[in-house]
Design an enzyme around this catalytic site. Structure first.
Site, short mmCIF file in Angstrom:
data_model
loop_
_atom_site.label_atom_id
_atom_site.label_comp_id
_atom_site.label_asym_id
_atom_site.label_seq_id
_atom_site.Cartn_x
_atom_site.Cartn_y
_atom_site.Cartn_z
N LYS A 181 12.26 -14.32 4.22
CA LYS A 181 10.98 -13.81 3.73
C LYS A 181 11.14 -12.33 3.37
O LYS A 181 11.30 -11.49 4.24
CB LYS A 181 9.87 -13.94 4.78
CG LYS A 181 8.51 -13.78 4.09
CD LYS A 181 7.39 -13.34 4.97
CE LYS A 181 7.31 -11.87 5.21
NZ LYS A 181 7.01 -11.04 4.03
N CYS A 291 15.40 4.24 7.19
CA CYS A 291 15.26 4.28 8.65
C CYS A 291 16.15 5.34 9.27
O CYS A 291 15.88 5.82 10.36
CB CYS A 291 15.58 2.92 9.23
SG CYS A 291 17.20 2.33 8.72
N GLU A 390 7.34 8.01 13.62
CA GLU A 390 8.04 7.79 12.36
C GLU A 390 7.04 7.90 11.20
O GLU A 390 6.04 7.19 11.18
CB GLU A 390 8.70 6.41 12.34
CG GLU A 390 9.54 6.17 11.11
CD GLU A 390 10.12 4.76 11.04
OE1 GLU A 390 9.40 3.80 11.35
OE2 GLU A 390 11.29 4.62 10.66
P1 NAD Z 1 7.06 -4.17 8.69
O1 NAD Z 1 7.44 -4.39 10.11
O2 NAD Z 1 5.66 -3.82 8.38
O3 NAD Z 1 7.41 -5.44 7.80
C1 NAD Z 1 8.70 -5.99 7.77
C2 NAD Z 1 8.61 -7.46 7.39
O4 NAD Z 1 7.95 -8.16 8.45
C3 NAD Z 1 7.81 -7.74 6.13
O5 NAD Z 1 8.47 -8.77 5.41
C4 NAD Z 1 6.48 -8.22 6.67
O6 NAD Z 1 5.79 -9.08 5.79
C5 NAD Z 1 6.91 -8.97 7.91
N1 NAD Z 1 5.89 -9.09 8.94
C6 NAD Z 1 4.87 -8.25 9.20
N2 NAD Z 1 4.17 -8.69 10.27
C7 NAD Z 1 4.77 -9.83 10.68
C8 NAD Z 1 4.53 -10.74 11.74
N3 NAD Z 1 3.55 -10.55 12.63
N4 NAD Z 1 5.35 -11.82 11.88
C9 NAD Z 1 6.38 -12.01 11.02
N5 NAD Z 1 6.64 -11.18 10.00
C10 NAD Z 1 5.86 -10.09 9.84
O7 NAD Z 1 8.07 -3.04 8.18
P2 NAD Z 1 8.10 -2.37 6.75
O8 NAD Z 1 6.92 -1.47 6.62
O9 NAD Z 1 8.34 -3.41 5.72
O10 NAD Z 1 9.43 -1.50 6.85
C11 NAD Z 1 9.47 -0.21 7.35
C12 NAD Z 1 10.03 -0.20 8.74
O11 NAD Z 1 11.33 -0.80 8.75
C13 NAD Z 1 10.25 1.20 9.27
O12 NAD Z 1 9.87 1.27 10.61
C14 NAD Z 1 11.75 1.40 9.13
O13 NAD Z 1 12.31 2.37 9.98
C15 NAD Z 1 12.24 0.02 9.45
N6 NAD Z 1 13.61 -0.16 8.95
C16 NAD Z 1 14.64 -0.21 9.85
C17 NAD Z 1 15.94 -0.35 9.41
C18 NAD Z 1 17.11 -0.38 10.36
O14 NAD Z 1 18.20 -0.70 9.93
N7 NAD Z 1 16.92 -0.04 11.63
C19 NAD Z 1 16.19 -0.44 8.04
C20 NAD Z 1 15.11 -0.37 7.16
C21 NAD Z 1 13.82 -0.25 7.62
#
Ligand code: NAD
Length: 486
Positions: A181, A291, A390
């Site tokens: 997804k 991130c 963050e």
């Molecule tokens: P998010 O957690 O809002 O969403 C990530 C994904 O999860 C999306 O596809 C979203 O639709 C899905 N999602 C949301 N709620 C869900 C649920 N309850 N159940 C299942 N799926 C769900 O994150 P974002 O805003 O897309 O990304 C930004 C975040 O990602 C930041 O915190 C960033 O630091 C982190 N990030 C971490 C890394 C790493 O390698 N550590 C890399 C990139 C981004």
């Protein structure tokens, strides 16, 4: 560079080797963050589409994919990497349209690295052995690897294809099947990847893609599905908690890469020109939506004034604007929702008495699009939410320090533990400080220098487990210890 003509695509699910609409034909609009215009429509999946996808993945796991040899899987991974490179410019255009990031960045980093993720694991899976222990003349023990099963891969929007392929390549390499997804804001390159996967000879059902949203949508359906064996998630810690709760009934194996509030610690003996060059990147690359960005900058007091003077001057030179213009350094933030969230931290910094050395507002002349000037803030207390949470945008705070112990304590004063950067020419201090910083990835005198064999991931609220090299393969396999009595 000539201004590139851009053509966005509509996005369908990819289930059992076919592009399909949702069972109820539901769709949502995909918005270009640089113009606020509609790019196209995206199929909106939910429980039913995830059910279809999981059933296809389960059939392929026990069928077409399980009969491929390691060499055959390796060749397929290599082919996927090659095809990504053949379509590099097209993919980079779509990535830039979807995310608002500069095309030059997508074309030089995101897409080549996506190809390399496949090329790397194509080689790596053929080079590994297994553990074996001889127990005197009594027994021989060895570890036997098998796929973990059907894996749910849930992705964020900041480095869409790069991060998807980082998970998908080892997943397929170890013989698993997948239900993906992508983030709802960035559906396009994942959709094109499905065409590539089909062309590369991946059997139908091995890789499935369901578009949609979070908890009450496709994301939630993956998290709770009883026939999904493991989940690889990249996103926010709060989402990680929700997924863990939903996945708990079926006790899924979890790999998490979550957020960061990463310290960038600059000692006065460091090479200041190198510090500035790299800190510009580690602060503002990809609009600060990485991130690993070093959003908390700590500078040893003797170097504080020099650092600020040079850093502010260089930041003011950054060009914010149209992602498709050659000269653009910083594009648009991902969405209205995220733009408002980042701006709310600017408001917090103002309320908390922060001093803005540059930025903090929409650039002049850019009335449309989610643009924000690169922002440097000083004078904030460590309790300010701007320093502890963050922000995930082009916003950094800078704080002076006097003592090594003091900066280590401040660097660790957070729930996060993803990465850190230390700048010093004192070798002993580099090691000493690195050993005390609570982070999974620590760079000394560099930033974002990656070798895909190394362990990657965060501690504390920044993640669970590590990926990279053997760590990736471990997540995507189940081990059985076999003991043979001699
Ligand atoms: P998010 O957690 O809002 O969403 C990530 C994904 O999860 C999306 O596809 C979203 O639709 C899905 N999602 C949301 N709620 C869900 C649920 N309850 N159940 C299942 N799926 C769900 O994150 P974002 O805003 O897309 O990304 C930004 C975040 O990602 C930041 O915190 C960033 O630091 C982190 N990030 C971490 C890394 C790493 O390698 N550590 C890399 C990139 C981004």
């Amino acid at each position: 560079m000539v201004q590139i003509k851009t053509k966005a695509i509509d996005c369908q699910h990819f289930i059992n080797g076919q592009f399909v609409s949702s069972h109820n034909n539901k769709t949502f609009n995909n918005i270009n963050p640089a113009t606020e215009e509609e790019l196209g429509v995206v199929a909106e999946g939910g429980k039913q589409e995830v059910d279809y996808a999981v059933a296809a993945a389960k059939r392929a796991l026990d069928g077409a994919w399980s009969t491929k040899t390691l060499q055959e899987r390796s060749q397929i991974l290599r082919k996927i990497g090659d095809l990504i490179l053949e379509r590099q410019e097209e993919l980079a255009r779509l990535e830039s349209l979807d995310t608002g990031k500069p095309f030059s960045l997508a074309n030089s980093i995101d897409i080549p690295r996506a190809a390399y993720n496949f090329h790397f694991f194509a080689d790596y899976i053929t080079s590994i052995g297994t553990e074996a222990y001889q127990q005197d003349d009594q027994a021989l023990h060895y570890a036997y690897r098998r796929p973990v099963g059907v894996v749910g891969i849930i992705k964020p929007w900041n480095l869409p294809l790069l991060l998807l392929t980082w998970k998908l390549a080892p997943c397929l390499g170890m013989g698993n099947t997948a239900v993906i997804k992508p983030a709802e804001w960035t559906p396009m390159t994942a959709t094109v990847l499905m065409e590539i996967i089909k062309e590369a000879g991946v059997p139908d059902g091995v890789v499935n893609l369901v578009h949609g949203f979070g908890s009450d949508s496709a994301g939630g359906a993956i998290a709770e599905h009883p026939n999904i064996d493991a989940i690889s998630f990249i996103g926010e810690p709060g989402t990680g908690t929700s997924i863990m709760k939903a996945a708990s009934d079926s006790l899924k194996k979890l790999s998490y890469e979550l957020g960061g509030k990463n310290p960038n610690i600059i000692f006065a003996d460091a090479d200041m020109d190198e510090v500035i060059d790299t800190t510009i990147r580690s602060s503002f690359i990809n609009q600060g939506e990485v991130c690993l960005c070093g959003s908390r900058i700590y500078v040893e007091r003797p170097a504080y004034d020099e650092f600020l003077e040079k850093f502010v001057a260089r930041t003011k030179e950054l060009i914010v604007g149209d992602p498709f213009k050659d000269e653009t350094n910083v594009g648009a933030l991902i969405s209205k929702e995220h733009y408002d969230r980042v701006n709310s931290y600017i408001d917090i910094a103002r309320e908390d008495g922060g001093t803005f050395l540059t930025g903090g507002k929409r650039p002049e002349g850019l009335e449309k699009g989610y643009y924000l000037e690169p922002t440097i803030i000083t004078g904030l207390d460590r309790n300010s939410r701007c320093v502890s949470e963050e922000i995930f945008g082009p916003v950094v705070t800078v704080v002076p320090f006097d003592m090594e112990e003091e900066v280590i304590m401040q660097a660790n004063d957070t729930h996060y533990g993803l990465s850190a950067t230390i700048w010093t020419n004192d070798l002993k201090r580099g090691h000493r400080v690195a050993h005390q910083i609570e982070a999974g990835i620590i760079w000394v005198n560099t930033w974002f220098l990656r070798d895909l064999r190394t362990p990657f991931g965060g501690m504390k609220h920044s993640g669970i487990g590590r990926t990279g090299g053997m760590h990736s393969l471990d997540f995507y396999t189940e081990l059985s210890n076999i003991t043979i009595k001699l």
